[in-house]
Design an enzyme around this catalytic site. Structure first.
Site, PDB file in Angstrom:
ATOM      1  N   HIS A 341       0.838  -1.347   0.106  1.00  0.00           N
ATOM      2  CA  HIS A 341      -0.004  -0.088   0.012  1.00  0.00           C
ATOM      3  C   HIS A 341       0.755   1.063  -0.025  1.00  0.00           C
ATOM      4  O   HIS A 341       0.290   2.455   0.007  1.00  0.00           O
ATOM      5  CB  HIS A 341      -0.843   0.009   1.215  1.00  0.00           C
ATOM      6  CG  HIS A 341      -2.349  -0.795   0.945  1.00  0.00           C
ATOM      7  ND1 HIS A 341      -2.105  -2.071   1.409  1.00  0.00           N
ATOM      8  CD2 HIS A 341      -3.418  -0.419   0.707  1.00  0.00           C
ATOM      9  CE1 HIS A 341      -3.503  -2.626   0.956  1.00  0.00           C
ATOM     10  NE2 HIS A 341      -4.133  -1.783   0.608  1.00  0.00           N
ATOM     11  N   GLU A 366       0.359 -14.751  26.169  1.00  0.00           N
ATOM     12  CA  GLU A 366      -0.191 -16.179  26.301  1.00  0.00           C
ATOM     13  C   GLU A 366       1.097 -17.034  25.820  1.00  0.00           C
ATOM     14  O   GLU A 366       0.955 -17.932  24.829  1.00  0.00           O
ATOM     15  CB  GLU A 366      -1.318 -16.415  25.596  1.00  0.00           C
ATOM     16  CG  GLU A 366      -2.381 -15.791  26.281  1.00  0.00           C
ATOM     17  CD  GLU A 366      -3.969 -16.264  25.985  1.00  0.00           C
ATOM     18  OE1 GLU A 366      -3.931 -17.322  25.524  1.00  0.00           O
ATOM     19  OE2 GLU A 366      -4.716 -15.651  26.270  1.00  0.00           O
ATOM     20  N   GLU A 370       9.428 -17.164  21.676  1.00  0.00           N
ATOM     21  CA  GLU A 370      10.728 -18.017  22.471  1.00  0.00           C
ATOM     22  C   GLU A 370      10.102 -19.232  23.297  1.00  0.00           C
ATOM     23  O   GLU A 370      10.641 -20.269  23.109  1.00  0.00           O
ATOM     24  CB  GLU A 370      11.485 -17.301  23.131  1.00  0.00           C
ATOM     25  CG  GLU A 370      12.259 -16.294  22.148  1.00  0.00           C
ATOM     26  CD  GLU A 370      11.384 -15.095  21.651  1.00  0.00           C
ATOM     27  OE1 GLU A 370      10.385 -14.807  22.463  1.00  0.00           O
ATOM     28  OE2 GLU A 370      11.839 -14.287  20.631  1.00  0.00           O
TER      29      GLU A 370
HETATM   30  C1  LIG Z   1      -1.445  -6.815  26.125  1.00  0.00           C
HETATM   31  C2  LIG Z   1      -1.153  -7.655  26.850  1.00  0.00           C
HETATM   32  C3  LIG Z   1      -2.085  -8.581  27.550  1.00  0.00           C
HETATM   33  C4  LIG Z   1      -1.729  -9.582  28.642  1.00  0.00           C
HETATM   34  N1  LIG Z   1      -2.619 -10.297  29.267  1.00  0.00           N
HETATM   35  C5  LIG Z   1      -2.266 -10.890  30.221  1.00  0.00           C
HETATM   36  C6  LIG Z   1      -3.613 -11.551  31.173  1.00  0.00           C
HETATM   37  O1  LIG Z   1      -4.666 -11.284  30.962  1.00  0.00           O
HETATM   38  N2  LIG Z   1      -3.185 -12.219  32.124  1.00  0.00           N
HETATM   39  C7  LIG Z   1      -1.636 -12.465  32.658  1.00  0.00           C
HETATM   40  O2  LIG Z   1      -1.575 -13.131  33.794  1.00  0.00           O
HETATM   41  N3  LIG Z   1      -0.773 -11.789  31.824  1.00  0.00           N
HETATM   42  C8  LIG Z   1      -1.146 -11.395  30.877  1.00  0.00           C
HETATM   43  N4  LIG Z   1       0.147 -10.831  29.918  1.00  0.00           N
HETATM   44  C9  LIG Z   1       1.320 -11.031  30.423  1.00  0.00           C
HETATM   45  C10 LIG Z   1       1.927 -11.985  29.277  1.00  0.00           C
HETATM   46  O3  LIG Z   1       1.539 -13.296  29.386  1.00  0.00           O
HETATM   47  C11 LIG Z   1       3.708 -11.669  29.204  1.00  0.00           C
HETATM   48  O4  LIG Z   1       3.853 -10.487  29.021  1.00  0.00           O
HETATM   49  C12 LIG Z   1       4.421 -12.714  28.641  1.00  0.00           C
HETATM   50  O5  LIG Z   1       4.101 -14.250  29.254  1.00  0.00           O
HETATM   51  C13 LIG Z   1       5.846 -12.567  28.843  1.00  0.00           C
HETATM   52  O6  LIG Z   1       6.429 -12.384  29.937  1.00  0.00           O
HETATM   53  P1  LIG Z   1       7.087 -10.781  30.247  1.00  0.00           P
HETATM   54  O7  LIG Z   1       6.418  -9.912  29.671  1.00  0.00           O
HETATM   55  O8  LIG Z   1       7.391 -10.967  31.737  1.00  0.00           O
HETATM   56  O9  LIG Z   1       8.414 -11.114  29.548  1.00  0.00           O
HETATM   57  P2  LIG Z   1       9.839 -11.948  29.975  1.00  0.00           P
HETATM   58  O10 LIG Z   1       9.568 -13.296  30.430  1.00  0.00           O
HETATM   59  O11 LIG Z   1      10.755 -11.176  30.918  1.00  0.00           O
HETATM   60  O12 LIG Z   1      10.811 -12.280  28.616  1.00  0.00           O
HETATM   61  C14 LIG Z   1      11.470 -11.451  27.871  1.00  0.00           C
HETATM   62  C15 LIG Z   1      11.998 -11.781  26.783  1.00  0.00           C
HETATM   63  O13 LIG Z   1      12.930 -12.881  27.000  1.00  0.00           O
HETATM   64  C16 LIG Z   1      12.459 -14.192  26.318  1.00  0.00           C
HETATM   65  N5  LIG Z   1      12.539 -15.345  27.119  1.00  0.00           N
HETATM   66  C17 LIG Z   1      12.339 -15.618  28.376  1.00  0.00           C
HETATM   67  N6  LIG Z   1      12.541 -16.817  28.877  1.00  0.00           N
HETATM   68  C18 LIG Z   1      13.279 -17.328  27.933  1.00  0.00           C
HETATM   69  C19 LIG Z   1      13.743 -18.562  27.800  1.00  0.00           C
HETATM   70  N7  LIG Z   1      13.953 -19.394  28.600  1.00  0.00           N
HETATM   71  N8  LIG Z   1      14.524 -18.849  26.510  1.00  0.00           N
HETATM   72  C20 LIG Z   1      14.524 -17.882  25.544  1.00  0.00           C
HETATM   73  N9  LIG Z   1      13.774 -16.722  25.593  1.00  0.00           N
HETATM   74  C21 LIG Z   1      13.213 -16.393  26.986  1.00  0.00           C
HETATM   75  C22 LIG Z   1      10.855 -14.175  26.219  1.00  0.00           C
HETATM   76  O14 LIG Z   1      10.423 -14.782  24.919  1.00  0.00           O
HETATM   77  C23 LIG Z   1      10.929 -12.455  25.634  1.00  0.00           C
HETATM   78  O15 LIG Z   1      11.348 -12.237  24.379  1.00  0.00           O
HETATM   79  C24 LIG Z   1      -0.293  -9.938  28.908  1.00  0.00           C
HETATM   80  C25 LIG Z   1       0.605  -9.159  28.180  1.00  0.00           C
HETATM   81  C26 LIG Z   1       0.294  -8.234  27.207  1.00  0.00           C
HETATM   82  C27 LIG Z   1       1.377  -7.247  26.492  1.00  0.00           C
END
Ligand SMILES: Cc1cc2nc3c(=O)[nH]c(=O)nc-3n(C[C@H](O)[C@H](O)[C@H](O)COP(=O)(O)OP(=O)(O)OC[C@H]3O[C@@H](n4cnc5c(N)ncnc54)[C@H](O)[C@@H]3O)c2cc1C
Length: 392
Positions: A341, A366, A370
């Protein structure tokens, strides 16, 4: 015989939803987009309820809610097909008559107080496990609940909780036995907002409606009858909630990709540069071709995962694959469609940028990309899943 066709009933239901989206939701799109840009809800709760009521009049209510609770009790495959149709519009809508799967695990009294009013749309829940210090590693949560007489006292902070801004109760997960941790030491509590927790919205790059919230628990007292399931068995409930339908997330993104592909097919044939439609250029055709292949692959990954759910198989591997592929590919497809676009794709006159921001979330919540890869690789390495898939 492998059969990829829909049954007559599946086709009828799918077509009904397709018409509903076309007739009722699509006309609301421009206004929904305008409102979102002004920091308002795309559709108001009143408009949403009116649409739900209209669908209900036609017998469409409680897509996955069991029939004994007044729902349609539709299959996972059917639900995925419905999500794909709803994903074709960015108007934020879902049919009424639904409740979180783990609320069915409550006792009779809890069902009366939480499950039935949620199905009826009178109460609104939110699921709270993530904390500032524990997302992917959900076993590391630090929110605590200590027993005092016949009450539990909860302290801690939850973050990124979808629906946390206006939920009137939460299903919150807290540590009740630090030694045991996730293995017998985490409990799920049903906590009404008026028991004392507070929330604060978190601004995000996605639509305003999707803003999650931080939840704060400061000496919140909860009666012991509000434990959902068994004390100490909350982590399994959390996993059950998360596993309720991972395939549905990429299903909705798939609908959006289909719509953007149609827009791009039309745009590429009408937009001329250097004396010819851009659709004549191989660069554009390859973007269209790659996207069509990926959309097709995603469709079958989603439906196959849903079919495994309906077949009573352990579908977690298939669901992780659909979620991972959907997250990565939907982002790439939307990026290509924006590219086709040109400058208009980057403006707020078209909804392309809206989808661009929206699908980014699919790679995070969810279970991040990774974490899905981690699950898939572990399943293969431990022999829980075969590279030949369900065909063995
Ligand atoms: C808009 C939104 C809505 C949400 N809704 C809900 C909800 O209703 N209820 C709820 O409980 N949660 C909710 N969440 C939370 C969401 O499930 C988490 O943000 C997600 O699971 C990632 O956790 P974190 O943000 O702490 O990232 P982190 O766990 O800190 O991860 C940071 C980065 O490191 C990577 N990483 C972590 N561990 C590893 C590993 N072992 N190997 C390789 N890479 C790794 C991750 O993939 C990511 O790229 C929501 C998040 C958002 C953004």
């Amino acid at each position: 015989m492998v059969d990829f066709a829909l049954s007559d009933t599946e086709r009828d239901i799918r077509d009904w939803v397709r018409n509903f989206v076309q007739r009722e939701l699509m006309p609301l799109e421009p206004e929904a987009l305008r409102r979102e840009r002004n920091g308002e809800r795309g559709i108001t709760p009143e408009e949403r309820d009116a649409l739900r009521e209209k669908a209900r009049q036609a017998g469409f209510w409680g897509v996955q809610t069991p029939e004994e609770y007044g729902g349609m009790g539709l299959s996972a495959v059917m639900t995925a097909l419905i999500e794909i149709e709803l994903g074709r519009t960015h108007v934020p809508f879902s049919f009424g008559g639904q409740a979180d799967n783990i609320l069915y695990r409550g006792n009779e009294e809890q069902k009366q107080r939480y499950l039935l009013p949620t199905i009826a749309g009178e109460r609104k829940s939110c699921f709270a496990i993530t904390e500032p210090g524990a997302g992917s590693d959900a076993k590391d949560i630090r929110t605590t609940a200590r027993k005092e007489g016949s009450e539990w006292v909860i302290n801690g902070e939850k973050t990124f909780i979808t629906g946390g801004i206006d939920a009137d109760f939460t299903m919150v997960f807290a540590v009740t036995d630090r030694e045991k941790g996730a293995d017998g030491g985490v409990t799920c509590f049903l906590v009404d907002r008026d028991m004392g927790w507070t929330s604060e919205p978190i601004e995000i790059m996605g639509p305003w409606d999707r803003r999650p919230a931080s939840l704060y628990f400061d000496e919140v007292r909860v009666p012991e009858e509000n434990v959902l399931g068994e004390v100490g068995q909350g982590f399994a409930l959390a996993m059950q909630w998360i596993g309720r339908g991972r395939y549905l997330l990429p299903a909705r993104a798939l609908g959006g990709c289909e719509r953007l592909m149609e827009m791009s097919l039309a745009h590429s044939q009408s937009r001329e540069t250097f004396g010819a439609p851009i659709a004549d250029r191989q660069a554009i055709q390859w973007m269209l071709a790659d996207s069509a292949v990926e959309i097709e692959a995603l469709r079958w990954l989603v439906l196959q995962a849903a079919w495994q759910v309906d077949s009573g198989m352990d579908s977690r591997h298939a669901q992780s694959m659909a979620k991972l592929f959907g997250g990565v590919r939907a982002n790439e497809i939307v990026d290509r469609m924006l590219q086709i676009h040109g400058g208009m794709g980057y403006t707020k006159e078209l909804p392309v940028e809206r989808w661009y921001r929206d699908v980014r979330l699919l790679r995070i919540f969810e279970g991040t990309d990774e974490i899905q890869r981690r699950t898939i690789a572990r399943n293969l390495l431990k022999g829980h899943a075969s590279v030949s898939g369900v065909l063995g």
